[in-house]
Write an enzyme that holds these catalytic residues in place. Structure first.
Site, PDB file in Angstrom:
ATOM      1  N   GLY A 175       0.815  -1.207   0.000  1.00 48.56           N
ATOM      2  CA  GLY A 175       0.000   0.000   0.000  1.00 48.56           C
ATOM      3  C   GLY A 175       0.844   1.249   0.000  1.00 48.56           C
ATOM      4  O   GLY A 175       2.038   1.232   0.311  1.00 48.56           O
ATOM      5  N   ASP A 181       5.870  -6.013   5.789  1.00 47.20           N
ATOM      6  CA  ASP A 181       5.411  -4.643   5.541  1.00 47.20           C
ATOM      7  C   ASP A 181       6.098  -4.129   4.276  1.00 47.20           C
ATOM      8  O   ASP A 181       7.245  -3.724   4.305  1.00 47.20           O
ATOM      9  CB  ASP A 181       5.773  -3.792   6.767  1.00 47.20           C
ATOM     10  N   ARG A 182       5.371  -4.171   3.172  1.00 49.19           N
ATOM     11  CA  ARG A 182       5.817  -3.774   1.825  1.00 49.19           C
ATOM     12  C   ARG A 182       6.763  -4.805   1.223  1.00 49.19           C
ATOM     13  O   ARG A 182       7.537  -5.455   1.911  1.00 49.19           O
ATOM     14  CB  ARG A 182       6.433  -2.379   1.796  1.00 49.19           C
ATOM     15  N   ASP A 193     -11.964   0.224   7.930  1.00 52.77           N
ATOM     16  CA  ASP A 193     -10.950   0.591   8.915  1.00 52.77           C
ATOM     17  C   ASP A 193     -10.745  -0.575   9.876  1.00 52.77           C
ATOM     18  O   ASP A 193     -11.566  -0.804  10.779  1.00 52.77           O
ATOM     19  CB  ASP A 193     -11.391   1.846   9.682  1.00 52.77           C
ATOM     20  N   LYS A 247       0.021   0.035   6.552  1.00 54.82           N
ATOM     21  CA  LYS A 247       0.703  -1.255   6.428  1.00 54.82           C
ATOM     22  C   LYS A 247       1.345  -1.706   7.738  1.00 54.82           C
ATOM     23  O   LYS A 247       1.194  -2.861   8.150  1.00 54.82           O
ATOM     24  CB  LYS A 247       1.785  -1.178   5.340  1.00 54.82           C
ATOM     25  N   THR A 248       2.063  -0.802   8.387  1.00 52.71           N
ATOM     26  CA  THR A 248       2.770  -1.172   9.606  1.00 52.71           C
ATOM     27  C   THR A 248       1.793  -1.546  10.710  1.00 52.71           C
ATOM     28  O   THR A 248       1.996  -2.530  11.435  1.00 52.71           O
ATOM     29  CB  THR A 248       3.678  -0.019  10.069  1.00 52.71           C
TER      30      THR A 248
END
Length: 208
Positions: A7, A78-79, A181, A13-14
Site C-alpha cells: 500500500g 510490511d511492503r 478501517d 501497512k505497519t
C-alpha cells in the site's frame, strides 16, 4: 504462510502488520523508516532518488535472505520488493526524478534477485484515496513526511492500481481503507483473518 502487506505511504501497512503478527504469533518484517536518505529525498527528490531506492532495495534483499532461512514459520512483511521497483522507482523515473541511466541500473539489480524472491502466499493491498493517506500521514507525525505533495501520492496510487491490475500475478486481497478501517471496525479485521485462515487451510491441504 508468507503474507505481504502492500500500500501507499500512510495506508496503514505497519499497523496491520503489527496486529496480524500479534494475532498469529508470527514473525514480522518491517520497512526501514530510518533510511538515511529519506529526509534528503523529500527535500530534493531529483538528487537523492537513486540513493534512496538503492538503500531500500538492499534492505529488501536482506529481508528476503532472512525469509528464506526462516523455516516453517508464519511471516508478515510490511511492503514488498516488487513495490520498490514497480511503484516507487518506476514513478520517480516517469516523473523525471530518476535518470534513465540510474533507473536501468536499478532495474538490472532488481532483476538479478527476482528469481530468489518467494512470492507471497497472499498479498493484502491497502487501497486508500489521497485524503485518507494525508489524514493518516499527519496523524502519525513523521517530520520528513509533513510536506509530501498530494500529486506525488496520487501518482503512486495510479502506479499501485496498475501494478495490482496488470502486473502482479499472485493472489490479492484488497482492503478499501476509505471504508474498511481494520483498527476501528473489528469486523474488517475478522474479514482479513478469515481469508488468512482459509489460505492456511489451502496450504496445509496442498502439502498432503
Amino acid at each position: 504462510m508468507y503474507i505481504a502487506i502492500a500500500g501507499n505511504i500512510g495506508s496503514g501497512k505497519t499497523t496491520l502488520t503489527e496486529m496480524l503478527t500479534e494475532r498469529y504469533g508470527a514473525k514480522a518484517y518491517y520497512e526501514q523508516s530510518d533510511n538515511p536518505y529519506i529526509g534528503d529525498f523529500y527535500n530534493d527528490m531529483n538528487r537523492w532518488s537513486f540513493n534512496l531506492q538503492m538503500y531500500f532495495l538492499g534492505s529488501r534483499i536482506q529481508q528476503t535472505m532472512d525469509i528464506l532461512r526462516s523455516g516453517p514459520v508464519d511471516i508478515f512483511q510490511d511492503r514488498t520488493v516488487y513495490e520498490d521497483a514497480y511503484i516507487f522507482a518506476d514513478n520517480l523515473h516517469r516523473m523525471g526524478l530518476m535518470s534513465g541511466r540510474d533507473f536501468d541500473t536499478y532495474m538490472s539489480i532488481f532483476g538479478l534477485i527476482t528469481n530468489l524472491v518467494p512470492r507471497p502466499d497472499l498479498l493484502i493491498y491497502l487501497k486508500a484515496s489521497v485524503p485518507t493517506l494525508i489524514s493518516q500521514i499527519r496523524r502519525r507525525g513523521r517530520a520528513y513526511e509533513m510536506n509530501i505533495d498530494e500529486q506525488y501520492l496520487r501518482r503512486l496510487n495510479d502506479r499501485y492500481d496498475d501494478w495490482i491490475e496488470n502486473i502482479y500475478r499472485g493472489e490479492v486481497l484488497v482492503i478499501d481503507k476509505d471504508r474498511e478501517d481494520f483498527v476501528a471496525d473489528a469486523a474488517v479485521m475478522e474479514k482479513i483473518c478469515a481469508r488468512l485462515d482459509r489460505k492456511r487451510e489451502e496450504l496445509e491441504t496442498a502439502k498432503k
